[in-house]
Design an enzyme around this catalytic site. Sequence first.
Site, short mmCIF file in Angstrom:
data_model
loop_
_atom_site.label_atom_id
_atom_site.label_comp_id
_atom_site.label_asym_id
_atom_site.label_seq_id
_atom_site.Cartn_x
_atom_site.Cartn_y
_atom_site.Cartn_z
N ARG A 242 -1.55 12.93 17.96
CA ARG A 242 -2.12 12.23 19.13
C ARG A 242 -3.45 11.55 18.79
O ARG A 242 -4.31 12.13 18.13
CB ARG A 242 -2.35 13.23 20.27
N HIS B 8 -0.66 -4.92 8.52
CA HIS B 8 -1.48 -6.11 8.27
C HIS B 8 -1.26 -7.18 9.33
O HIS B 8 -1.77 -8.29 9.19
CB HIS B 8 -1.11 -6.75 6.92
N GLN C 44 -7.07 1.55 10.70
CA GLN C 44 -8.06 2.05 9.75
C GLN C 44 -9.21 1.04 9.66
O GLN C 44 -9.07 -0.12 10.04
CB GLN C 44 -7.32 2.28 8.40
N ASP D 238 6.62 -2.46 8.76
CA ASP D 238 5.28 -1.94 8.48
C ASP D 238 4.33 -3.11 8.79
O ASP D 238 4.16 -4.02 7.98
CB ASP D 238 5.15 -1.49 7.02
N TYR E 233 4.94 25.74 27.71
CA TYR E 233 5.21 25.74 26.27
C TYR E 233 6.68 25.63 25.94
O TYR E 233 7.21 26.35 25.09
CB TYR E 233 4.54 26.95 25.60
N PHE F 298 0.86 -1.17 0.00
CA PHE F 298 0.00 0.00 0.00
C PHE F 298 0.90 1.23 0.00
O PHE F 298 1.94 1.25 0.65
CB PHE F 298 -0.93 -0.01 1.23
N ARG G 80 6.37 18.64 22.86
CA ARG G 80 6.08 19.13 24.20
C ARG G 80 6.04 17.99 25.21
O ARG G 80 5.30 17.03 25.03
CB ARG G 80 4.70 19.78 24.12
N LYS H 205 -8.73 -2.67 8.83
CA LYS H 205 -7.63 -3.41 9.46
C LYS H 205 -8.14 -4.37 10.54
O LYS H 205 -9.31 -4.31 10.93
CB LYS H 205 -6.59 -2.42 10.02
C1 LIG Z 1 -3.30 0.49 5.76
C2 LIG Z 1 -1.84 0.53 5.50
C3 LIG Z 1 -1.03 1.60 5.93
C4 LIG Z 1 -1.56 2.93 6.39
O1 LIG Z 1 -2.50 2.93 7.36
P1 LIG Z 1 -3.60 4.11 7.50
O2 LIG Z 1 -4.06 3.93 8.88
O3 LIG Z 1 -4.64 3.83 6.47
O4 LIG Z 1 -2.92 5.41 7.28
C5 LIG Z 1 0.34 1.48 5.79
N1 LIG Z 1 0.90 0.40 5.24
C6 LIG Z 1 0.16 -0.63 4.79
C7 LIG Z 1 0.86 -1.80 4.19
C8 LIG Z 1 -1.23 -0.58 4.88
O5 LIG Z 1 -1.96 -1.59 4.38
#
Ligand SMILES: *Cc1c(COP(=O)(O)O)cnc(C)c1O
Length: 386
Positions: free
Chosen positions: A234, A162, A185, A159, A224, A88, A217, A188
Site C-alpha cells: 500500500r 518511463h 521513484q 512497463d 481478518y 532497467f 484483505r 521518474k
Molecule cells: C524505474 C523503473 C522500474 C522500477 O521502478 P521503482 O519505482 O524504482 O521500483 C521498472 N522498470 C523500469 C523500466 C524502470 O525504469
Amino acid sequence: MNARPAPQFPPWPQYDDTERAGLIRALEQGQWWRMGGDEVDSFEREFAEHHGAAHALAVTNGTHALELALQCLGAGPGTEVIVPAFTFISSSQAAQRLGAVAVPVDVDPDTYNLDPAATEAAITPRTKVIMPVHMAGLMADMDALAKLSADTGVTLLQDAAHAHGARWQGKRVGELGTVAAFSFQNGKLMTAGEGGAVLFPESELYETAFLRHSCGRPRDDRRYFHRIAGSNLRLNEFSAAVLRAQLRRLDEQVALRDERWTLLSRLLGAVDGVIPQGGDVRADRNSHYMAMFRVPGIGEDNRNALVDRLVAAGLPAFAAFRAIYRTDAFWEIGAPDETPEAVAERCPNADAISADGVWLHHRVLLADEEAVHATAEIIAEAVAAG
Ligand SMILES: *Cc1c(COP(=O)(O)O)cnc(C)c1O
C-alpha cells in the site's frame, strides 16, 4: 572545453506550494494510511482518468507494481515472461521474484524497444506475459505486440515506468487495453521519492490486485478475513498527496521536453558518430524520460570515459542500462536455460546499445534552448576528444 561555463538545468524533483499544501492536508487528516485517508483514493482516480484507464491502484514502488501486475496476470513457477534485454533490471526481477523465468528478447537498434519479430520467436507454450518497456518514454510497437498477443493468447503488460502521459496513435497508456505499471521513484517523470501504480482496463483484475496489495484483505474487513495471498504494497497518504500535485505539472512538462528533444535530437543527429534515439510516428506523444543517444562502435570502456567527460563538463550524463543478462543478479533465480553467451548472441542490439549508449537526465529537456545548444556542443566536443 574547460573554459565553457556549465549549462544550467532546472532541478529535479520540482515542487511548489501545491505539494506543500498536499503534505499538510495529508498530515492534518489524522489518518496517514489509505484505509483512513482520502489522498490515495483521490490520486488513483485522478491518475486513472489522466491515462484513460478504468482503474488505478497505487503501490509502494514501480518494482512492486510490476510484481503485483504479473502475479495478477498469472506469472509464477512454470511460466515465462518475455522482457526486453535492454531495460532497467526491475522488469526481469519482478518476474523472477514470482518464480517465473524472465526471457530476455532483443530490442530495435533505433528505438531501443522490444523487437516484435524477436518476441514472436521467443514465445513457448509456457509464455504467460510479454512485457514491453516504453524506453525513455517512446512507446513500443503496440500494434505489432497487440496483434501478437491476440494471435497467441499471451497477455501484454506495459512497463510504463518511463511513460507517464505518453500516447500511441492518440491513445493513452490506459486506453490500450492492457495492464500497465508505473514508477514514481525520485528520477521518474512524476515522483514522491518512491511510489508506483498499476492501471487496469477492467474491474475484476483490479479487485484481485486490491486484495493482493493489502494482505488479501477486503477494504471494509474488520474480522481478518484474508481472502487471497498477498503482501502489503500500500502507498501512504503523504506520497499520494505529493503525487496529486506532480500530476498537475505532467502535461506541461511533457510538452516542453518534446520541444527541446526536437531541437536536441536534430543537433545530435548532425554530430559525427552520434545517433540519437529514433522515433516512431505512431508513438505520437513521447514523455521523454531520458535523452538517449548511441555512439556506435565506441566500445564500453571508451563510452564510460565519454560519460566521465560529459559529467566533468556539467551534464547529468549516465551510461545506458547494462543488458540484463550481463548482470550477476539476472542469473541468480529465474534465468532461462541458456548460457549468457547464447543470450548475447540472439540479442546483438541490446548488447551493442548497452556498450555504446549514453543517456542524459530529463531535466536537460526542461532547460532553455541555450542550454540545449550548449549540451549538444559539449557532446560534440567530448565525442571528438575520444
Ligand atoms: C524505474 C523503473 C522500474 C522500477 O521502478 P521503482 O519505482 O524504482 O521500483 C521498472 N522498470 C523500469 C523500466 C524502470 O525504469
